[in-house]
Design an enzyme around this catalytic site. Sequence first.
Site, PDB file in Angstrom:
ATOM      1  N   LEU A   1       0.816  -1.212   0.000  1.00 45.38           N
ATOM      2  CA  LEU A   1       0.000   0.000   0.000  1.00 45.38           C
ATOM      3  C   LEU A   1       0.850   1.261   0.000  1.00 45.38           C
ATOM      4  CD1 LEU A   1      -2.794  -0.996   2.565  1.00 45.38           C
ATOM      5  CD2 LEU A   1      -2.916  -1.030   0.066  1.00 45.38           C
ATOM      6  N   GLY A   2       1.952   1.241   0.678  1.00 45.99           N
ATOM      7  CA  GLY A   2       2.793   2.424   0.748  1.00 45.99           C
ATOM      8  C   GLY A   2       4.053   2.151   1.538  1.00 45.99           C
ATOM      9  N   MET A   3       4.959   3.097   1.457  1.00 51.05           N
ATOM     10  CA  MET A   3       6.229   3.000   2.161  1.00 51.05           C
ATOM     11  C   MET A   3       6.437   4.275   2.964  1.00 51.05           C
ATOM     12  SD  MET A   3       8.677   1.319  -0.750  1.00 51.05           S
ATOM     13  CE  MET A   3       8.199   2.558  -1.956  1.00 51.05           C
ATOM     14  N   GLY A   4       6.833   4.107   4.185  1.00 52.02           N
ATOM     15  CA  GLY A   4       7.115   5.239   5.038  1.00 52.02           C
ATOM     16  C   GLY A   4       8.554   5.233   5.493  1.00 52.02           C
TER      17      GLY A   4
ATOM     18  N   PHE B   1       9.561   4.565   8.359  1.00 51.10           N
ATOM     19  CA  PHE B   1       9.803   3.564   9.394  1.00 51.10           C
ATOM     20  C   PHE B   1       9.214   2.209   9.038  1.00 51.10           C
ATOM     21  CE2 PHE B   1       9.725   7.613  11.793  1.00 51.10           C
ATOM     22  CZ  PHE B   1      11.068   7.647  12.105  1.00 51.10           C
ATOM     23  N   GLY B   2       8.958   1.939   7.779  1.00 46.64           N
ATOM     24  CA  GLY B   2       8.453   0.631   7.416  1.00 46.64           C
ATOM     25  C   GLY B   2       7.594   0.675   6.173  1.00 46.64           C
ATOM     26  N   HIS B   3       7.049  -0.489   5.841  1.00 46.13           N
ATOM     27  CA  HIS B   3       6.188  -0.653   4.687  1.00 46.13           C
ATOM     28  C   HIS B   3       4.799  -1.055   5.159  1.00 46.13           C
ATOM     29  CE1 HIS B   3      10.259  -1.052   3.176  1.00 46.13           C
ATOM     30  NE2 HIS B   3       9.817  -0.837   1.956  1.00 46.13           N
ATOM     31  N   VAL B   4       3.798  -0.678   4.400  1.00 45.22           N
ATOM     32  CA  VAL B   4       2.410  -0.969   4.746  1.00 45.22           C
ATOM     33  C   VAL B   4       1.830  -1.844   3.645  1.00 45.22           C
ATOM     34  CG1 VAL B   4       0.159  -0.026   5.327  1.00 45.22           C
ATOM     35  CG2 VAL B   4       2.231   1.237   5.943  1.00 45.22           C
TER      36      VAL B   4
ATOM     37  N   ASP C   1       3.024  15.063  13.878  1.00 42.33           N
ATOM     38  CA  ASP C   1       3.253  14.890  12.435  1.00 42.33           C
ATOM     39  C   ASP C   1       1.936  15.003  11.673  1.00 42.33           C
ATOM     40  OD1 ASP C   1       4.828  14.590  10.224  1.00 42.33           O
ATOM     41  OD2 ASP C   1       4.924  12.407  10.311  1.00 42.33           O
TER      42      ASP C   1
END
Length: 883
Positions: free
Chosen positions: A406-409, A411-414, A525
């Site tokens: 779904l996405g990448m941040g 602090f990790g991947h979703v 944030d």
Amino acid sequence: MPWWSKSKDEKKKTNKESIIDAFNRKLGFASEDRSSGRSRKSRRRRDEIVSERGAISRLPSRSPSPSTRVSRCQSFAERSPAVPLPRPIVRPHVTSTDSGMNGSQRPGLDANLKPSWLPLPKPHGATSIPDNTGAEPDFATASVSSGSSVGDIPSDSLLSPLASDCENGNRTPVNISSRDQSMHSNKNSAEMFKPVPNKNRILSASPRRRPLGTHVKNLQIPQRDLVLCSAPDSLLSSPSRSPMRSFIPDQVSNHGLLISKPYSDVSLLGSGQCSSPGSGYNSGNNSIGGDMATQLFWPQSRCSPECSPVPSPRMTSPGPSSRIQSGAVTPLHPRAGGSTTGSPTRRLDDNRQQSHRLPLPPLLISNTCPFSPTYSAATSPSVPRSPARAEATVSPGSRWKKGRLLGMGSFGHVYLGFNSESGEMCAMKEVTLCSDDPKSRESAQQLGQEISVLSRLRHQNIVQYYGSETVDDKLYIYLEYVSGGSIYKLLQEYGQFGENAIRNYTQQILSGLAYLHAKNTVHRDIKGANILVDPHGRVKVADFGMAKHITAQSGPLSFKGSPYWMAPEVIKNSNGSNLAVDIWSLGCTVLEMATTKPPWSQYEGVPAMFKIGNSKELPDIPDHLSEEGKDFVRKCLQRNPANRPTAAQLLDHAFVRNVMPMERPIVSGEPAEAMNVASSTMRSLDIGHARSLPCLDSEDATNYQQKGLKHGSGFSISQSPRNMSCPISPVGSPIFHSHSPHISGRRSPSPISSPHALSGSSTPLTGCGGAIPFHHQRQTTVNFLHEGIGSSRSPGSGGNFYTNSFFQEPSRQQDRSRSSPRTPPHVFWDNNGSIQPGYNWNKDNQPVLSDHVSQQLLSEHLKLKSLDLRPGFSTPGSTNRGP
């Protein structure tokens, strides 16, 4: 220059025994009497010598007397063939015959020479030497020595490549001297032997180079017989040491030399780089035998021990692809121009192939699996998982299966998670745990902080936390899946929002922040990328990785957050109200929704942070924003955090105060239950056969709700749910364009549906397969509005009209339908729970529909006099009749 100049007798005497000892040691000669003298007659006839095959011998010139040279040559002729010879290069028995050739026989060689391949000598026998004619009479023979020096003279360094013994690894010097004892040249040895330039170590592109001196004239090698490749299938040279093998073409036009014996110093293939593992890409001559003049005779080029001094047979080269797919590389022993059946060379090849399989060199090949155990495909940003590929269950005890990315941040991947048992979906946030990786430790710490914060929060505008678990070296957190995406994504796809959408979204964000701040928790944030929107327009605050629980002993906030949304006190790391940083970020998010960009986005990096932290001016506020919106932004962007209002105070601001929440209407008592039944039934209309009624303008409906219903049987706003507005879609929602030409049935339905206002479609459908045809729906709504709001025919008796006028008995309704085209058909419930047109009415269901559905429709449309009743979709006469 010759290989050596005229040497002094004293120097030759000192080197004589060392040369003989070296030859006896490496060639296994029995005694020193193999170096017997040779006839003085050979010195006078050197110009007429014709050697059947062989190389120029340098040993006779080092003998102190001519008799020594003659005796040495005779000793070669008298050598017993039974002497065992080293392998793989077999010392052939050299015999000398008087060919009796002269210079007149050369034209026959040029015209009638046919290609044939010369066999290698048998292991323990001398090769038969046919009496060939046609050799050039002025070509002298030369000796060939190994790379290890036989003598002490400097010319030993200019010798042919090493002969690599494939069986024992020893270097075997090869001295091939085929000399005609009866025919010798009278030329001086200083003129006969000239060294080849050192440049011959490097491949020369010119075939006119003469390595042996000036006596080899016009040497031309036919390319068609010399396409011998060490690595024909790859640009990379063979990394293995090739078995020694001599491939000498018989047809060498215009060279005047017919070779009947193989030469160990002849390298038809391979460049000076040879085939060492580290040679990399070789020149084209290594692959196709381009410069065969310099490769055919290479008396001085010295290769490394890893290189094969003779041409490597055609083999499958262990290139970048074949290295992985093939096993040990073994030669196939084909001859480029043909082969001699049963030749000693074939027997040597077969023997070598059985006894010495060429090993592959050590290669730095990555793992077969493209991902390391600690960095799998799930964590690789360059290999996103396909939506169709679903991994197995994360762990045997886990309910969730990991799906698409779904996405990448930071602090990790979703990933999308799915529970195949219950059919639920979730968002799986994944972090790889690696103790020696600082980034991994920080990610795990942030995820643990998010778990600790979210586990205490329960709010409709905050993403819900389901649980977490550790599987192998990965930490998973399961969160509520919001399929609509983030505000940032919507802005990128659809552009800036309208003010109504901004109001609605801001009000919901404030609601979540007020709940969060009431628990002394700061998000730190807040920005468009961390605000999610579901398909119904409901906002969810997400990404609590930077959230922090504020205590009385808390000091200044650490430098965390996104710079463009960061409060000045965070940039300056000063003491102040910690909760107020979210209010500043909210003001930046409002500007982001209005302009698609955060404030001070024209600056980057340090300039942006300096502008935010030190500048006294406010960012630009767009003019299209209302005064209420501008005032709201100014209050949020107060530089002094003490001057910023709290989230609870901002909820009373005019910019968000009048916004209807996105909650579904919930009222107590039987009317609420009946209303829910009616609304849910209307939403369950079969879209495949028909569309719902046209969506009503929520602005007018809202105005009506505020003013209340003034006529009828006491039906007021208190009797209907207050929250009647449709959920807000950020783009193209009907509520934001009430005065646009695309309204009512002409407008495409919004993906966000209201529990009370039924979205419509302009596509008329016929038939009654489980749903109301479009023209019946529109006729029902329009005629009902005309009859209930100021029509020429007044309702019979006030309150009875609201309960009974819409649903009448079949006989009365049939009469009305004949007299007026505005009369709707009856509506009844079928067994599937959907509304069906017809004239059979079940009176048991009449109270539900008459008391609630009709009242709802009437109350919502009392103020809709400007509703677009398009003539093309209404029956004749209905649109001409005034309200």
